[in-house]
Design a protein around this motif. Structure first.
Motif, PDB file in Angstrom:
ATOM      1  N   PRO A 183      -0.567  54.457  19.715  1.00 19.66           N
ATOM      2  CA  PRO A 183       0.250  54.382  18.495  1.00 19.66           C
ATOM      3  C   PRO A 183       1.462  55.316  18.539  1.00 19.66           C
ATOM      4  N   TRP A 184       1.313  56.472  19.195  1.00 19.18           N
ATOM      5  CA  TRP A 184       2.472  57.358  19.357  1.00 19.18           C
ATOM      6  C   TRP A 184       3.576  56.669  20.146  1.00 19.18           C
ATOM      7  N   THR A 185       3.201  55.971  21.220  1.00 21.08           N
ATOM      8  CA  THR A 185       4.182  55.242  22.019  1.00 21.08           C
ATOM      9  C   THR A 185       4.948  54.246  21.166  1.00 21.08           C
ATOM     10  N   ALA A 186       4.229  53.475  20.359  1.00 26.08           N
ATOM     11  CA  ALA A 186       4.875  52.473  19.511  1.00 26.08           C
ATOM     12  C   ALA A 186       5.840  53.118  18.521  1.00 26.08           C
ATOM     13  N   ILE A 187       5.412  54.190  17.868  1.00 23.99           N
ATOM     14  CA  ILE A 187       6.254  54.869  16.875  1.00 23.99           C
ATOM     15  C   ILE A 187       7.486  55.480  17.525  1.00 23.99           C
ATOM     16  N   ASN A 188       7.295  56.134  18.662  1.00 27.07           N
ATOM     17  CA  ASN A 188       8.419  56.779  19.339  1.00 27.07           C
ATOM     18  C   ASN A 188       9.473  55.767  19.763  1.00 27.07           C
ATOM     19  N   LEU A 189       9.044  54.652  20.349  1.00 27.73           N
ATOM     20  CA  LEU A 189      10.001  53.664  20.833  1.00 27.73           C
ATOM     21  C   LEU A 189      10.719  52.954  19.689  1.00 27.73           C
ATOM     22  N   ILE A 190       9.992  52.598  18.630  1.00 30.71           N
ATOM     23  CA  ILE A 190      10.625  51.946  17.485  1.00 30.71           C
ATOM     24  C   ILE A 190      11.635  52.893  16.832  1.00 30.71           C
ATOM     25  N   ASP A 191      11.268  54.157  16.696  1.00 32.73           N
ATOM     26  CA  ASP A 191      12.160  55.118  16.063  1.00 32.73           C
ATOM     27  C   ASP A 191      13.428  55.316  16.885  1.00 32.73           C
ATOM     28  N   PHE A 192      13.274  55.397  18.203  1.00 28.97           N
ATOM     29  CA  PHE A 192      14.429  55.671  19.064  1.00 28.97           C
ATOM     30  C   PHE A 192      15.355  54.463  19.173  1.00 28.97           C
ATOM     31  N   TYR A 193      14.785  53.285  19.425  1.00 32.62           N
ATOM     32  CA  TYR A 193      15.615  52.118  19.735  1.00 32.62           C
ATOM     33  C   TYR A 193      16.003  51.288  18.515  1.00 32.62           C
ATOM     34  N   ALA A 194      15.111  51.181  17.526  1.00 29.27           N
ATOM     35  CA  ALA A 194      15.374  50.288  16.407  1.00 29.27           C
ATOM     36  C   ALA A 194      15.881  51.000  15.162  1.00 29.27           C
ATOM     37  N   ILE A 195      15.488  52.274  14.964  1.00 29.54           N
ATOM     38  CA  ILE A 195      15.857  52.969  13.728  1.00 29.54           C
ATOM     39  C   ILE A 195      17.004  53.945  13.960  1.00 29.54           C
ATOM     40  N   HIS A 196      16.807  54.928  14.820  1.00 30.84           N
ATOM     41  CA  HIS A 196      17.867  55.926  15.045  1.00 30.84           C
ATOM     42  C   HIS A 196      18.866  55.518  16.114  1.00 30.84           C
ATOM     43  N   LYS A 197      18.473  54.563  16.953  1.00 27.47           N
ATOM     44  CA  LYS A 197      19.350  54.086  18.028  1.00 27.47           C
ATOM     45  C   LYS A 197      19.888  55.247  18.880  1.00 27.47           C
ATOM     46  N   GLY A 198      19.002  56.196  19.138  1.00 30.01           N
ATOM     47  CA  GLY A 198      19.326  57.303  20.036  1.00 30.01           C
ATOM     48  C   GLY A 198      20.080  58.457  19.419  1.00 30.01           C
ATOM     49  N   ASP A 199      20.415  58.391  18.119  1.00 35.88           N
ATOM     50  CA  ASP A 199      21.176  59.456  17.462  1.00 35.88           C
ATOM     51  C   ASP A 199      20.233  60.394  16.713  1.00 35.88           C
ATOM     52  N   TYR A 200      20.105  61.629  17.203  1.00 35.17           N
ATOM     53  CA  TYR A 200      19.232  62.626  16.587  1.00 35.17           C
ATOM     54  C   TYR A 200      19.958  63.954  16.471  1.00 35.17           C
ATOM     55  N   ASP A 201      19.499  64.766  15.530  1.00 29.76           N
ATOM     56  CA  ASP A 201      20.019  66.122  15.358  1.00 29.76           C
ATOM     57  C   ASP A 201      19.161  67.069  16.201  1.00 29.76           C
ATOM     58  N   ILE A 202      19.682  67.463  17.358  1.00 28.59           N
ATOM     59  CA  ILE A 202      18.918  68.282  18.300  1.00 28.59           C
ATOM     60  C   ILE A 202      18.563  69.638  17.686  1.00 28.59           C
ATOM     61  N   ASP A 203      19.482  70.224  16.933  1.00 30.52           N
ATOM     62  CA  ASP A 203      19.210  71.543  16.334  1.00 30.52           C
ATOM     63  C   ASP A 203      18.004  71.487  15.404  1.00 30.52           C
ATOM     64  N   SER A 204      17.883  70.419  14.625  1.00 25.36           N
ATOM     65  CA  SER A 204      16.747  70.287  13.710  1.00 25.36           C
ATOM     66  C   SER A 204      15.427  70.180  14.472  1.00 25.36           C
ATOM     67  N   ILE A 205      15.454  69.519  15.613  1.00 23.11           N
ATOM     68  CA  ILE A 205      14.232  69.349  16.399  1.00 23.11           C
ATOM     69  C   ILE A 205      13.655  70.699  16.812  1.00 23.11           C
ATOM     70  N   PHE A 206      14.514  71.691  17.016  1.00 23.81           N
ATOM     71  CA  PHE A 206      14.043  73.004  17.469  1.00 23.81           C
ATOM     72  C   PHE A 206      13.841  74.001  16.325  1.00 23.81           C
ATOM     73  N   ARG A 207      14.049  73.577  15.086  1.00 21.56           N
ATOM     74  CA  ARG A 207      13.830  74.482  13.957  1.00 21.56           C
ATOM     75  C   ARG A 207      12.365  74.471  13.541  1.00 21.56           C
ATOM     76  N   VAL A 208      11.865  75.630  13.103  1.00 18.62           N
ATOM     77  CA  VAL A 208      10.456  75.753  12.733  1.00 18.62           C
ATOM     78  C   VAL A 208      10.110  74.869  11.541  1.00 18.62           C
ATOM     79  N   ASP A 209      11.091  74.653  10.635  1.00 14.48           N
ATOM     80  CA  ASP A 209      10.831  73.797   9.474  1.00 14.48           C
ATOM     81  C   ASP A 209      11.171  72.336   9.735  1.00 14.48           C
ATOM     82  N   GLY A 210      11.568  72.023  10.964  1.00  9.81           N
ATOM     83  CA  GLY A 210      11.887  70.646  11.311  1.00  9.81           C
ATOM     84  C   GLY A 210      13.261  70.190  10.890  1.00  9.81           C
ATOM     85  N   GLY A 211      14.025  71.055  10.214  1.00  8.42           N
ATOM     86  CA  GLY A 211      15.372  70.666   9.778  1.00  8.42           C
ATOM     87  C   GLY A 211      15.347  69.415   8.943  1.00  8.42           C
TER      88      GLY A 211
END
Length: 466
Positions: free
Chosen positions: A364-392
């Motif tokens: 299920p993690w695989t399915a969620i990760n791929l759908i989020d990357f390709y269909a929802i965010h289309k590869g656009d993420y906030d890298i700084d938020s990913i490394f914040r303790v509160d998740g940004g």
């Protein structure tokens, strides 16, 4: 320390951090050799033999199932790989964008346990291979030798791993072709083509083994593509990974099936490989020993990155270095040696059981990760938020992802066939485990529906793109 060919350091300095453009020194072709060379090894050979040994398929149906399973599972694995150049960060860290900084921890822990299991299993096979080549070397000593070899490679890191697999692709590729040639011209049984037959449960189970073998790489496959320049296309990364991984795996799985059918039933797979390849048997074992040491460095590397990800979630001010990676590598290496030596007699069997159980929660993690990357965010993420303790902008928990993840696990239960539990559907079809397929088919559309209906999530998506 740097190499003369490039300014890239020989010993990798990055751990889980973002790889900046100036450090993106990778080449797309290296992905093919990494996954091709890495999959010609004892563990996939032993796993591939199960189709004819355990599920009683004949050679033709066994190979058809192997090919179908790897071609299907390889699609998911290669789609994860294609995320690396776009993000420049390891796969498990990137999962925070889907699950939140704390929500991703469960998957990180599961992936780490799986890497440790792979590492320990491979050093057992390294010990047995070394003992098969030099009988005076006890299996426990071979285990330690295999672990130390993998440890050195894993500590040096990414660049050295790629160099070894470029060499290994040619050496192992030629070696396994010669092995096939020898076996086909020296078959020692009358039922080589007729032993076994076709049964739907065994065929589906063998397909699942192939698919799950590929999916098991998903949590760390992009760790090895993140050093590619960002302008490398998704298609180029996908095809280099897909062709390398599926071709190498299919050859190894099929080699295991061919070797055990060429000799009377009842032999251990690696013993069958040694005997079936006759005069070149010792050479094959040496090649497989070198392969397992080289490839096993990936498992140690992945386990260490998972531990660092886990620790950094709580110690967010900590900046892990190459020294941190080396120390953690040594700790994991020692622990795996102790476990492998203590349980080497039936370690592989227990490991396969563990992987099948863990994949129920990784699919299920695989399915969620791929759908989020390709269909929802289309590869656009906030890298700084990913490394914040509160998740940004992604927060500590993403309820939509966690809900889809829980349902994705639950729907697999009737279809599971693990040492812990066999579901009613799996029992009805003689033990074939199709839970991974059900998990994918249900989780992917469910997560997309939940995520796109959530207004807060859409705001976060807009902020990430901005």
């Amino acid at each position: 320390m740097t190499t003369t060919a490039t300014s890239a350091p020989l010993i990798e300095k990055h751990t889980i951090g973002y790889v900046p453009p100036e450090d993106r020194h990778g080449k797309v072709r290296d992905l093919f050799t990494l996954w091709f060379g890495g999959n010609i090894a004892p563990l996939p050979i032993v796993t591939g033999a199960l189709g004819v040994q355990l599920f009683h398929l004949n050679l033709v149906w066994g190979i058809v199932a192997i090919v179908v399973g790897h071609l299907v599972g390889g699609l998911l694995m290669a789609l994860h790989s294609a995320q690396g150049p776009q993000m420049g960060i390891p796969q498990m860290i990137q999962s925070r964008a889907q699950f939140g900084s704390l929500g991703a921890l469960l998957v990180v822990v599961i992936a780490g346990v799986m890497y440790v299991g792979f590492f320990a299993s491979n050093i057992v096979l390294a010990g047995k291979s070394l003992h098969g080549v030099v009988e005076s070397v006890p299996v426990p000593v071979g285990i330690v030798v295999g672990a130390l070899g993998s440890g050195i490679i894993g500590i040096i890191g990414y660049r050295f791993i790629h160099v070894l697999n470029r060499i290994g692709t040619w050496v192992l590729g030629i070696g396994i072709v010669l092995g096939f040639g020898y076996i086909f011209t020296h078959v020692q049984t009358d039922d080589f083509l007729t032993r076994g037959g076709f049964n739907i449960s065994g065929w589906l189970a063998t397909v699942s083994l192939g698919a799950l073998w590929q999916i098991a790489f998903a949590p760390y496959v992009s760790d090895y593509s993140r050093y590619l320049p960002k302008d490398v296309s998704v298609g180029a990364t996908f095809w280099a990974t897909y062709l390398g991984s599926t071709l190498g795996s299919i050859l190894s799985f099929a080699f295991g099936a061919v070797a055990v059918l060429a000799l009377p039933a009842g032999l251990d797979t690696m013993d069958a490989v040694k005997l079936a390849t006759g005069a070149i048997g010792p050479l094959m074992l040496v090649l497989f020993l070198l392969s397992v040491i080289s490839h096993n460095a990936l498992n140690l590397y992945g386990a260490v990155l998972s531990v660092i990800t886990l620790m950094q979630t709580f110690a967010y001010r900590w900046i892990p270095t190459a020294r941190s990676r080396a120390v953690l590598s040594l700790i994991i290496l020692i622990g795996c040696c102790i476990a492998a030596i203590g349980a080497s007699a039936d370690f592989i069997g227990h490991f396969v059981d563990l992987v099948l159980a863990l994949l129920v929660v990784l699919v299920p993690w695989t399915a969620i990760n791929l759908i989020d990357f390709y269909a929802i965010h289309k590869g656009d993420y906030d890298i700084d938020s990913i490394f914040r303790v509160d998740g940004g902008i992604y927060g500590r928990f993403n309820p939509q992802a966690l809900l889809a993840y829980a349902i994705g696990i639950a729907v697999q239960i009737p279809f599971m066939n693990t040492p812990i539990y066999t579901g009613p559907v799996a029992a009805h079809i003689d033990g074939a485990d199709l839970s991974w397929l059900v998990g994918l088919v249900v989780t992917a559309p469910l997560y997309y529906w939940l995520a796109t209906r959530d207004t807060a999530y859409r705001r976060r998506q807009g902020a990430a793109i901005a």
